[in-house]
Write a protein that holds these residues in place. Structure first.
Motif, short mmCIF file in Angstrom:
data_model
loop_
_atom_site.label_atom_id
_atom_site.label_comp_id
_atom_site.label_asym_id
_atom_site.label_seq_id
_atom_site.Cartn_x
_atom_site.Cartn_y
_atom_site.Cartn_z
N LEU A 214 0.84 -1.19 0.00
CA LEU A 214 0.00 0.00 0.00
C LEU A 214 0.88 1.24 0.00
O LEU A 214 1.93 1.28 0.66
N HIS A 215 0.44 2.25 -0.74
CA HIS A 215 1.22 3.49 -0.85
C HIS A 215 0.63 4.55 0.08
O HIS A 215 0.16 5.61 -0.36
N ASP A 216 0.64 4.27 1.38
CA ASP A 216 0.06 5.23 2.33
C ASP A 216 0.88 5.37 3.61
O ASP A 216 0.35 5.79 4.63
N GLN A 217 2.16 4.99 3.55
CA GLN A 217 3.04 5.21 4.69
C GLN A 217 3.47 6.67 4.67
O GLN A 217 4.13 7.12 3.74
N HIS A 228 4.34 10.39 0.75
CA HIS A 228 4.05 9.01 1.11
C HIS A 228 5.06 8.06 0.49
O HIS A 228 5.69 8.37 -0.51
N THR A 229 5.21 6.90 1.12
CA THR A 229 5.96 5.80 0.55
C THR A 229 5.14 4.53 0.75
O THR A 229 4.00 4.59 1.20
N THR A 230 5.70 3.38 0.41
CA THR A 230 4.95 2.14 0.47
C THR A 230 5.17 1.40 1.79
O THR A 230 6.17 1.63 2.49
N ARG A 231 4.25 0.51 2.11
CA ARG A 231 4.37 -0.40 3.26
C ARG A 231 3.77 -1.74 2.85
O ARG A 231 2.95 -1.82 1.93
N HIS A 232 4.16 -2.79 3.55
CA HIS A 232 3.64 -4.12 3.30
C HIS A 232 2.61 -4.47 4.37
O HIS A 232 2.80 -4.16 5.55
N VAL A 233 1.54 -5.12 3.96
CA VAL A 233 0.48 -5.51 4.89
C VAL A 233 0.06 -6.95 4.61
O VAL A 233 0.31 -7.49 3.52
N SER A 234 -0.58 -7.55 5.59
CA SER A 234 -1.20 -8.86 5.42
C SER A 234 -2.68 -8.74 5.75
O SER A 234 -3.10 -7.85 6.49
#
Length: 264
Positions: A214-217, A228-234
């Protein structure tokens, strides 16, 4: 005292709007659930941060979002003009960071804004105990105006559901369904009078090994530069008790099989 704690937030209101990468000047979309940048922005406002103030420890917080009531999508259509008769600003900025006027001049603009109606989310915010406890105090007596994605969307209360020593996923699993009695009645009507003992609701948590990006960090909230930058989610499904009275035709604990009518 534990090294880390988790703050539980109840994000529910008649309207919410969580902007995403599709945001442009004449159309404002909303994500289906609170974005991390929106949640951290709400917490920063509670602390009284200025827009151009560095995020500091807020940038290192991890979050999880449980969608208890997804709500429905509302489209708001309206027109915008300047009462002074001057051309409207464009999406472009000058070297000083100020918006340029439209060229050729535009004096009226049609806009669309999308909102989530009657949605309810449980958000878990995890981080260092000192930081999380300070946030807990701030959301109960915020310095700045709090909005669920936009300033025109104030939250209903209670906003905070307290602190826990649990990790994100355990914290999301431990809280009861956030639907009010009125929301439960609406849910039941929309599901043809169904009164299941439990429901499965989706949850998304920060996870460095997660398979979704997701691009909401958030990086900062200044009006210029990368924000914003990206983050990983499950993604997970969490089973919650509904509190509905059991129908005499549906014994407690009996699972509904959607393929039963097909004889499978």
């Amino acid at each position: 005292m534990t090294e880390n704690r988790t703050l539980l937030l109840r994000l529910a209101a008649p309207l919410q709007a969580w902007g995403d990468h599709r945001a442009v000047i004449d159309t404002r979309h909303t994500s289906a659930q609170p974005t991390k940048s929106g949640v951290i922005g709400l917490l920063a406002a509670a602390l009284g941060h200025e827009r151009d103030q560095p995020l500091g420890p807020l940038a290192d917080l991890t979050i999880g979002v449980r969608t208890d009531l997804p709500g429905t999508l509302l489209r708001d259509y309206h027109t915008v003009s300047d009462y002074r008769g001057t051309p409207l600003p464009s999406a472009n900025t000058n070297p000083a960071g100020r918006q340029k006027r439209t060229s050729p001049p535009r004096h009226t603009m049609t806009t669309e804004r999308f909102y989530l109606q009657d949605a309810a989310f449980l958000v878990a915010v995890h981080g260092p105990t000192e930081v999380v406890e300070r946030l807990h105090t701030a959301v109960k007596a915020p310095v700045g105006l709090l909005g669920l994605g936009r300033s025109s969307c104030p939250p209903t209360f209670p906003l905070t559901l307290g602190l826990t020593d649990q990790l994100l996923l355990d914290a999301l699993r431990s809280q009861e369904w956030l639907a009010t009695q009125q929301a439960r009645d609406v849910w039941r009507r929309r599901h043809n009078g169904a009164t299941p003992a439990t429901i499965d609701v989706p949850a998304t948590i920060d996870d460095p090994n997660g398979g979704t990006t997701l691009h909401d960090q958030p990086i900062n909230y200044a009006l210029t530069g990368q924000r914003h930058t990206t983050r990983h989610v499950s993604h997970h499904l969490i089973t919650l008790a509904t509190g509905f009275p059991q129908s005499p035709d549906t014994p407690a604990g009996e699972d509904h099989d959607p393929l039963a009518l097909l004889g499978w």
